[in-house]
Design an enzyme around this catalytic site. Structure first.
Site: not given
Ligand code: EPU
Length: 434
Positions: A22, A93, A117, A123-126, A308, A330, A400
């Site tokens: 996925k 997401r 979820c 956040p998406i600041d990065q 996950d 995480i 999903r």
């Molecule tokens: N984070 C920030 N700023 C950012 C991005 C992330 O502070 O700009 C923080 C997040 O809040 C979190 C950590 O960094 O505490 C890691 O977040 P990450 O960006 O790695 O997660 P994501 O991209 O939002 C993806 C998967 C998730 C999975 C995580 C971690 C997708 C669509 N989602 O989420 O998948 O838990 O990576 O491996 O790829 C799932 O499949 O059930 C799921 C939630």
């Protein structure tokens, strides 16, 4: 409300085939927007998240068609910059990948803030930091993200991620592929789906190196061409069946997997006394008569234990005699499912990111809630081991991310029935896709 009804007490036996990943597919589909030509993508999981993204691409002018049940052709040659279906974007997401792909393709992007979820603040600041470093102006207003490449095209840059983020790493990779010059992402995430996205982009003519390490280098190219690519198997879907086999005391051969991606899961399962044997593209899992507690399970970025898989292990450890501790490394709030497990008789305490499980109490069927995708999968496992009947609502969360979950589990001997509100039997409609 959409529900699963589970009659517990069955052991899983047999063979199950894992679908495409996925979290690779949900990046590769938006990335196809960068390609002028036909992308044939094999091993696409048919789940509602991929359906939603394909529908968004169609609305942007892509042609999408299924060649067979898991192979798709996407042709974005005729795609145009225009308003996309924001109600769909808001649901998932992975719509954040459209920021990178629309910026790369059109020099402009307007997306909603991503859904997905709820594990506390996400956040998406990065992502935004990365797009700005590549030369985009990015503004967040009224729940939308507006991004524009200031010179009409992005420019390569050196970007250090303050936090290891799967989404930000992949989004910057997507945006940088057609940028002018070289981009270097430091402190990059290393998940298997990051390597998969790089391989997809490279097979379409990109120049991405170092994916799978913490430094990724992307040399921008002028254009991408069509090609054929096969998505890796889903690590988390495989892990979920591994835990389901262990929890029910069954024996399941899980095929179409990459055992290396499952190492942290296999290692923890072995600590519980579960037998795990690895083959080239399969793993055999046999549950023990008596599960052992584990000392310390902490979720971490890859190659650490995946967040996950945390809820599924939470259920498994409820069945093991003694005290087990899980630390969520995480997310701030990924223990909401514990309240549901308590309704089934589990004895679990949560304090912030730490969860202490007093295992060995028998679970009994109850009406429970799928709080999110993996929590929902965990409740299905709990329902299969509990005595009596469990009814899980809000199962659209589960759908999903798991292709034909109930069908695959029932083929292994589970006793689960689906009730959709509208009497439908297949929720992945792909109505917009021929
Ligand atoms: N984070 C920030 N700023 C950012 C991005 C992330 O502070 O700009 C923080 C997040 O809040 C979190 C950590 O960094 O505490 C890691 O977040 P990450 O960006 O790695 O997660 P994501 O991209 O939002 C993806 C998967 C998730 C999975 C995580 C971690 C997708 C669509 N989602 O989420 O998948 O838990 O990576 O491996 O790829 C799932 O499949 O059930 C799921 C939630």
């Amino acid at each position: 409300m959409d529900q699963y009804t589970i009659h517990g007490g069955t052991r899983l036996h047999g063979e199950v085939e894992i679908s495409g990943a996925k979290n690779a597919a949900v990046a590769i589909i938006p990335a196809a927007l960068l390609v002028q030509g036909v992308c044939r993508i094999e091993n696409i999981p048919r789940i509602s998240d991929t359906d939603t993204l394909l529908t968004i691409l169609v609305e942007l002018g892509a042609r999408v068609s299924y060649i067979n049940k898991s192979t798709i052709e996407i042709d974005c040659t005729g795609a145009r910059y225009q308003d996309a279906p924001y109600d769909l974007m808001r649901k998932i997401r992975a719509s954040y990948y459209l920021i990178g792909s629309m910026l790369g393709r059109f020099g402009n992007a307007k997306t909603t803030m991503p859904g997905g979820c709820n594990f506390g603040v996400r956040p998406i600041d990065q992502h935004i930091k990365g797009m700005r470093a590549l030369g985009a102006q990015v503004d967040v207003k009224n729940g939308f993200v507006y991004a524009e490449a200031l010179d009409g095209r992005l420019h390569g840059a050196r970007i250090y991620l303050d936090k290891v983020s799967v989404g930000a790493t992949m989004n910057i990779m997507i945006a940088a592929v057609l940028a002018q010059g070289r981009t270097i992402i430091e402190n990059a995430a290393r998940e298997p789906h990051i390597v998969d996205l790089a391989n997809f982009l490279n097979s379409m003519g990109a120049d991405v190196r170092g994916a799978g390490t913490d430094t990724i280098k992307i040399n921008g190219v002028e254009s991408l061409h069509g090609g054929t690519y096969s998505i890796i198997p889903d690590q988390i879907e495989a892990g979920t069946y591994m835990v389901a086999a262990a929890a029910t005391g069954g024996e399941v051969l899980i095929t179409n997997v990459i055992p290396k991606h499952l190492e942290s899961i296999s290692a923890k399962l072995r600590e519980t006394g579960t037998f795990v044997e690895e083959y080239e593209e399969a793993v055999l899992v046999r549950g023990p008569e008596k599960l052992h507690r584990v000392n310390n399970l902490k979720t971490m970025p890859y190659p650490g234990f995946p967040t996950d898989m945390q809820p599924q292990f939470g259920v498994l450890l409820c069945l093991a005699e003694g005290t087990s501790v899980i630390t969520e490394g995480i997310y701030d709030n990924r223990f909401k499912y514990v309240n549901e497990l308590r309704k089934m008789g589990a004895e679990v305490q949560v304090d912030g990111r730490v969860c202490v499980i007093d295992g060995g109490h028998k679970l009994s069927g109850a009406p429970v809630h799928a709080c999110d995708l993996r929590a929902g999968a965990a409740m299905v496992i709990a329902g299969m081991v509990a005595g009596g009947t469990t009814v899980i609502d809000d199962v659209h969360f589960i759908e999903r991310g798991y292709e034909r979950f109930v069908e695959k589990l029932n083929a292994l001997g589970a006793d689960i029935t689906i009730d959709y509100d509208d009497g439908d039997t297949d929720r992945v409609s792909l109505s917009s896709v021929s």
